[in-house]
Write a protein that holds these residues in place. Structure first.
Motif, PDB file in Angstrom:
ATOM      1  N   HIS A  99      -2.387   3.373   1.632  1.00  0.00           N
ATOM      2  CA  HIS A  99      -1.794   2.169   1.030  1.00  0.00           C
ATOM      3  C   HIS A  99      -0.571   2.573   0.212  1.00  0.00           C
ATOM      4  CE1 HIS A  99      -1.335  -1.478  -1.263  1.00  0.00           C
ATOM      5  NE2 HIS A  99      -2.448  -2.016  -0.805  1.00  0.00           N
ATOM      6  N   ASN A 101       0.752   1.416  -2.360  1.00  0.00           N
ATOM      7  CA  ASN A 101       0.632   1.321  -3.818  1.00  0.00           C
ATOM      8  C   ASN A 101      -0.371   2.297  -4.411  1.00  0.00           C
ATOM      9  OD1 ASN A 101       1.102  -2.094  -3.251  1.00  0.00           O
ATOM     10  ND2 ASN A 101       2.539  -0.856  -4.425  1.00  0.00           N
ATOM     11  N   ASN A 231      -2.690  -7.260   0.244  1.00  0.00           N
ATOM     12  CA  ASN A 231      -3.389  -6.064  -0.217  1.00  0.00           C
ATOM     13  C   ASN A 231      -4.584  -5.733   0.672  1.00  0.00           C
ATOM     14  OD1 ASN A 231      -3.410  -3.989  -2.180  1.00  0.00           O
ATOM     15  ND2 ASN A 231      -5.065  -4.991  -3.274  1.00  0.00           N
TER      16      ASN A 231
END
Length: 295
Positions: A99, A101, A231
Protein backbone atom coordinates in the motif's frame (compact mmCIF):
# COMPACT_ATOMS: atom_id res chain seq x y z
CA UNK A 1 -66.40 -36.15 16.56
CA UNK A 2 -65.10 -32.69 15.66
CA UNK A 3 -61.67 -31.52 16.87
CA UNK A 4 -61.84 -28.67 19.44
CA UNK A 5 -60.79 -25.27 18.05
CA UNK A 6 -58.43 -24.70 20.97
CA UNK A 7 -56.53 -27.87 20.09
CA UNK A 8 -56.16 -26.83 16.44
CA UNK A 9 -54.87 -23.42 17.50
CA UNK A 10 -52.39 -25.03 19.89
CA UNK A 11 -51.18 -27.43 17.20
CA UNK A 12 -50.76 -24.62 14.67
CA UNK A 13 -48.76 -22.58 17.20
CA UNK A 14 -46.52 -25.58 17.88
CA UNK A 15 -45.89 -26.03 14.16
CA UNK A 16 -45.00 -22.34 13.76
CA UNK A 17 -42.62 -22.45 16.71
CA UNK A 18 -41.04 -25.61 15.40
CA UNK A 19 -40.49 -24.04 11.97
CA UNK A 20 -38.93 -20.95 13.54
CA UNK A 21 -36.59 -23.03 15.68
CA UNK A 22 -35.60 -25.12 12.67
CA UNK A 23 -34.80 -21.97 10.68
CA UNK A 24 -32.67 -20.63 13.53
CA UNK A 25 -30.84 -23.96 13.78
CA UNK A 26 -30.05 -23.90 10.06
CA UNK A 27 -28.85 -20.27 10.10
CA UNK A 28 -25.05 -20.14 9.94
CA UNK A 29 -23.29 -18.43 12.86
CA UNK A 30 -21.71 -15.08 11.97
CA UNK A 31 -18.03 -15.42 11.14
CA UNK A 32 -18.35 -19.10 10.20
CA UNK A 33 -17.36 -20.86 6.98
CA UNK A 34 -21.04 -21.55 6.28
CA UNK A 35 -21.87 -17.85 6.66
CA UNK A 36 -19.14 -16.87 4.19
CA UNK A 37 -20.32 -19.47 1.66
CA UNK A 38 -23.87 -18.16 2.11
CA UNK A 39 -22.63 -14.62 1.51
CA UNK A 40 -21.02 -15.77 -1.74
CA UNK A 41 -24.32 -17.25 -2.94
CA UNK A 42 -26.16 -14.07 -1.94
CA UNK A 43 -23.68 -11.91 -3.88
CA UNK A 44 -23.67 -13.96 -7.09
CA UNK A 45 -25.63 -11.37 -9.15
CA UNK A 46 -23.23 -8.61 -8.05
CA UNK A 47 -20.13 -10.78 -8.55
CA UNK A 48 -21.18 -11.82 -12.06
CA UNK A 49 -22.00 -8.28 -13.21
CA UNK A 50 -19.18 -6.52 -11.37
CA UNK A 51 -17.90 -3.27 -12.88
CA UNK A 52 -14.40 -4.26 -11.69
CA UNK A 53 -13.97 -6.77 -14.50
CA UNK A 54 -13.62 -9.61 -11.99
CA UNK A 55 -15.97 -11.30 -9.49
CA UNK A 56 -15.66 -8.62 -6.81
CA UNK A 57 -18.19 -6.78 -4.66
CA UNK A 58 -17.36 -3.59 -2.74
CA UNK A 59 -19.59 -1.91 -0.17
CA UNK A 60 -19.10 0.93 2.30
CA UNK A 61 -21.15 2.68 4.94
CA UNK A 62 -20.92 5.40 7.54
CA UNK A 63 -22.77 5.03 10.83
CA UNK A 64 -22.42 7.81 13.40
CA UNK A 65 -18.64 8.29 13.79
CA UNK A 66 -17.60 4.98 12.23
CA UNK A 67 -16.83 4.18 8.60
CA UNK A 68 -16.64 0.65 7.20
CA UNK A 69 -15.67 -0.90 3.89
CA UNK A 70 -15.86 -4.52 2.73
CA UNK A 71 -14.56 -6.37 -0.31
CA UNK A 72 -15.85 -9.82 -1.22
CA UNK A 73 -14.14 -11.54 -4.12
CA UNK A 74 -13.60 -14.85 -5.85
CA UNK A 75 -9.85 -15.21 -6.32
CA UNK A 76 -8.21 -17.54 -8.83
CA UNK A 77 -5.78 -18.83 -6.20
CA UNK A 78 -5.93 -21.95 -4.01
CA UNK A 79 -7.08 -21.60 -0.43
CA UNK A 80 -3.62 -22.46 0.90
CA UNK A 81 -1.98 -19.72 -1.19
CA UNK A 82 -4.50 -17.11 -0.08
CA UNK A 83 -4.36 -18.25 3.54
CA UNK A 84 -0.57 -18.08 3.64
CA UNK A 85 -0.81 -14.28 3.27
CA UNK A 86 -2.47 -14.00 6.69
CA UNK A 87 -1.06 -16.89 8.70
CA UNK A 88 1.84 -14.90 10.20
CA UNK A 89 2.60 -11.31 11.13
CA UNK A 90 5.52 -11.31 8.70
CA UNK A 91 3.29 -12.34 5.79
CA UNK A 92 0.67 -9.74 6.75
CA UNK A 93 3.40 -7.08 6.75
CA UNK A 94 4.50 -8.17 3.27
CA UNK A 95 0.92 -7.58 2.10
CA UNK A 96 0.36 -4.27 3.88
CA UNK A 97 3.69 -2.75 2.82
CA UNK A 98 2.57 -2.71 -0.83
CA UNK A 99 0.00 0.00 0.00
CA UNK A 100 1.45 3.37 -1.00
CA UNK A 101 0.57 4.90 2.41
CA UNK A 102 2.33 2.19 4.43
CA UNK A 103 6.00 3.10 4.88
CA UNK A 104 7.02 0.32 7.24
CA UNK A 105 5.57 -2.82 8.75
CA UNK A 106 7.26 -5.32 11.02
CA UNK A 107 6.17 -7.99 13.49
CA UNK A 108 5.88 -6.71 17.05
CA UNK A 109 6.32 -8.49 20.35
CA UNK A 110 3.64 -11.07 20.94
CA UNK A 111 1.02 -11.58 18.25
CA UNK A 112 0.99 -8.25 16.49
CA UNK A 113 2.69 -5.84 14.13
CA UNK A 114 3.86 -2.25 14.02
CA UNK A 115 2.77 -0.20 11.02
CA UNK A 116 4.03 3.24 10.04
CA UNK A 117 1.41 4.91 7.84
CA UNK A 118 1.02 8.39 6.44
CA UNK A 119 1.15 10.53 3.29
CA UNK A 120 2.33 8.80 0.13
CA UNK A 121 5.65 10.67 0.26
CA UNK A 122 7.32 9.21 3.33
CA UNK A 123 9.45 12.32 3.81
CA UNK A 124 6.46 14.64 3.74
CA UNK A 125 5.18 16.26 6.90
CA UNK A 126 1.62 15.46 7.87
CA UNK A 127 -0.31 12.67 9.46
CA UNK A 128 2.33 9.93 9.70
CA UNK A 129 1.54 7.66 12.62
CA UNK A 130 2.79 4.47 14.21
CA UNK A 131 -0.04 2.02 14.62
CA UNK A 132 0.23 -1.09 16.77
CA UNK A 133 -2.04 -3.87 15.56
CA UNK A 134 -2.81 -6.98 17.53
CA UNK A 135 -3.38 -10.06 15.39
CA UNK A 136 -5.91 -12.69 16.39
CA UNK A 137 -6.52 -15.88 14.40
CA UNK A 138 -10.11 -16.81 15.17
CA UNK A 139 -10.37 -19.81 12.83
CA UNK A 140 -7.67 -21.75 10.98
CA UNK A 141 -8.67 -25.09 9.51
CA UNK A 142 -8.79 -26.67 6.01
CA UNK A 143 -12.22 -25.14 5.33
CA UNK A 144 -11.91 -21.62 6.74
CA UNK A 145 -9.41 -18.98 7.83
CA UNK A 146 -10.45 -15.88 9.75
CA UNK A 147 -7.92 -13.36 11.08
CA UNK A 148 -8.70 -10.07 12.84
CA UNK A 149 -6.24 -7.18 13.21
CA UNK A 150 -7.07 -4.33 15.58
CA UNK A 151 -5.36 -1.09 16.56
CA UNK A 152 -6.60 1.28 19.28
CA UNK A 153 -5.57 4.51 17.57
CA UNK A 154 -4.46 6.15 14.33
CA UNK A 155 -3.80 9.61 12.82
CA UNK A 156 -5.79 12.66 13.99
CA UNK A 157 -7.22 10.87 17.05
CA UNK A 158 -9.02 8.29 14.91
CA UNK A 159 -9.49 5.04 16.79
CA UNK A 160 -10.64 1.42 16.91
CA UNK A 161 -9.11 0.28 13.65
CA UNK A 162 -10.22 -3.19 12.61
CA UNK A 163 -9.14 -5.31 9.65
CA UNK A 164 -10.93 -8.59 9.06
CA UNK A 165 -9.62 -11.18 6.64
CA UNK A 166 -11.35 -14.44 5.97
CA UNK A 167 -11.31 -17.03 3.20
CA UNK A 168 -12.91 -20.33 2.25
CA UNK A 169 -12.07 -22.67 -0.65
CA UNK A 170 -14.42 -22.75 -3.64
CA UNK A 171 -12.58 -25.58 -5.34
CA UNK A 172 -8.99 -26.77 -5.76
CA UNK A 173 -7.90 -23.62 -7.55
CA UNK A 174 -10.20 -20.86 -6.30
CA UNK A 175 -11.03 -19.13 -3.03
CA UNK A 176 -13.69 -16.76 -1.81
CA UNK A 177 -12.32 -13.98 0.39
CA UNK A 178 -13.67 -11.20 2.55
CA UNK A 179 -11.53 -8.20 3.42
CA UNK A 180 -13.05 -5.66 5.77
CA UNK A 181 -11.60 -2.35 7.02
CA UNK A 182 -13.15 0.05 9.52
CA UNK A 183 -12.33 2.75 12.06
CA UNK A 184 -13.87 5.44 14.21
CA UNK A 185 -13.41 8.97 12.94
CA UNK A 186 -13.25 12.36 14.69
CA UNK A 187 -14.10 16.00 14.08
CA UNK A 188 -10.40 16.71 13.48
CA UNK A 189 -10.19 13.92 10.91
CA UNK A 190 -13.34 15.14 9.14
CA UNK A 191 -11.97 18.70 9.05
CA UNK A 192 -8.67 17.47 7.60
CA UNK A 193 -10.59 15.49 5.00
CA UNK A 194 -12.67 18.53 4.01
CA UNK A 195 -9.50 20.61 3.59
CA UNK A 196 -7.89 17.83 1.55
CA UNK A 197 -10.97 17.44 -0.65
CA UNK A 198 -11.07 21.19 -1.25
CA UNK A 199 -7.42 21.26 -2.34
CA UNK A 200 -5.21 18.36 -3.45
CA UNK A 201 -8.02 15.82 -3.24
CA UNK A 202 -10.76 17.78 -4.98
CA UNK A 203 -10.86 15.31 -7.89
CA UNK A 204 -10.82 12.20 -5.68
CA UNK A 205 -13.72 9.80 -6.06
CA UNK A 206 -14.73 6.41 -4.71
CA UNK A 207 -16.16 3.40 -6.53
CA UNK A 208 -19.82 3.56 -5.49
CA UNK A 209 -22.08 5.17 -8.09
CA UNK A 210 -24.47 7.62 -6.41
CA UNK A 211 -26.15 9.13 -9.48
CA UNK A 212 -25.51 10.59 -12.92
CA UNK A 213 -23.69 13.67 -14.09
CA UNK A 214 -25.33 16.13 -16.48
CA UNK A 215 -23.79 14.31 -19.44
CA UNK A 216 -25.16 10.96 -18.27
CA UNK A 217 -21.85 9.60 -16.98
CA UNK A 218 -21.74 7.99 -13.51
CA UNK A 219 -21.45 10.25 -10.48
CA UNK A 220 -19.16 8.62 -7.93
CA UNK A 221 -19.10 8.84 -4.17
CA UNK A 222 -16.85 11.48 -2.59
CA UNK A 223 -15.71 12.29 0.92
CA UNK A 224 -14.64 10.04 3.79
CA UNK A 225 -16.47 6.95 2.55
CA UNK A 226 -14.84 7.38 -0.86
CA UNK A 227 -11.44 7.59 0.82
CA UNK A 228 -12.19 4.39 2.73
CA UNK A 229 -13.25 2.64 -0.49
CA UNK A 230 -9.94 3.56 -2.12
CA UNK A 231 -8.09 2.34 0.96
CA UNK A 232 -9.80 -1.03 1.21
CA UNK A 233 -9.35 -1.65 -2.52
CA UNK A 234 -5.63 -0.87 -2.28
CA UNK A 235 -5.33 -3.46 0.49
CA UNK A 236 -7.30 -6.01 -1.51
CA UNK A 237 -5.00 -5.49 -4.51
CA UNK A 238 -2.03 -5.92 -2.15
CA UNK A 239 -3.43 -9.32 -1.17
CA UNK A 240 -3.94 -10.20 -4.83
CA UNK A 241 -0.40 -9.10 -5.74
CA UNK A 242 1.04 -11.11 -2.86
CA UNK A 243 -0.78 -14.26 -3.99
CA UNK A 244 0.17 -13.72 -7.65
CA UNK A 245 3.94 -13.73 -7.00
CA UNK A 246 5.19 -16.87 -5.26
CA UNK A 247 8.66 -17.61 -6.67
CA UNK A 248 12.11 -16.02 -6.51
CA UNK A 249 14.23 -14.67 -3.69
CA UNK A 250 12.61 -12.41 -1.05
CA UNK A 251 13.99 -9.36 -2.84
CA UNK A 252 12.76 -10.59 -6.23
CA UNK A 253 9.32 -11.34 -4.82
CA UNK A 254 9.09 -7.91 -3.23
CA UNK A 255 10.00 -6.10 -6.45
CA UNK A 256 7.61 -8.23 -8.51
CA UNK A 257 4.78 -7.66 -6.02
CA UNK A 258 5.34 -3.90 -6.02
CA UNK A 259 5.03 -3.84 -9.82
CA UNK A 260 2.02 -6.16 -9.76
CA UNK A 261 0.26 -4.03 -7.13
CA UNK A 262 0.85 -0.88 -9.14
CA UNK A 263 -0.48 -2.49 -12.32
CA UNK A 264 -3.61 -3.71 -10.52
CA UNK A 265 -4.37 -0.26 -9.11
CA UNK A 266 -3.82 1.40 -12.48
CA UNK A 267 -6.75 -0.59 -13.85
CA UNK A 268 -8.83 1.85 -11.79
CA UNK A 269 -6.76 4.97 -12.32
CA UNK A 270 -9.71 7.35 -11.90
CA UNK A 271 -9.88 6.33 -8.25
CA UNK A 272 -6.41 5.03 -7.42
CA UNK A 273 -3.76 6.75 -9.55
CA UNK A 274 -1.42 8.88 -7.44
CA UNK A 275 1.91 8.90 -9.26
CA UNK A 276 3.93 7.03 -11.87
CA UNK A 277 5.47 3.59 -11.45
CA UNK A 278 9.03 4.95 -11.24
CA UNK A 279 8.01 7.32 -8.40
CA UNK A 280 6.21 4.53 -6.53
CA UNK A 281 9.18 2.17 -6.81
CA UNK A 282 11.61 4.89 -5.77
CA UNK A 283 9.50 5.77 -2.73
CA UNK A 284 9.18 2.13 -1.73
CA UNK A 285 12.93 1.65 -2.05
CA UNK A 286 13.45 4.53 0.39
CA UNK A 287 10.92 2.89 2.72
CA UNK A 288 12.76 -0.45 2.52
CA UNK A 289 16.08 1.21 3.37
CA UNK A 290 14.55 3.03 6.36
CA UNK A 291 12.80 -0.12 7.51
CA UNK A 292 16.00 -2.15 7.31
CA UNK A 293 17.67 0.52 9.44
CA UNK A 294 14.87 0.26 11.99
CA UNK A 295 13.53 3.75 11.32
Amino acid sequence: MSTPLWWLARAALALLLGAALSAQALEAPAGSAAALHARRLELQPSLRSSAFGEPLHLSSKEVADRIEGDVYAEMAHPFETVGAAFRSAQAVCEVMFLHLNVHACRPAEGSGLLVVAGPKRSGASGMTAQMRYTMRTEVDDPSHLRVVLSAPSGPLSTSDYRIVFEAVPIDAGRSFVHFGYSNNTTAAARLAMRIYLATAGREKIGFTVVGKEADGSPRYLRGERASLERNVMRYYFALLAHCSVRSGSPEERMQARLRTWFALTERHAAQLHEYELADYLQEKQRDLVRQAAGK
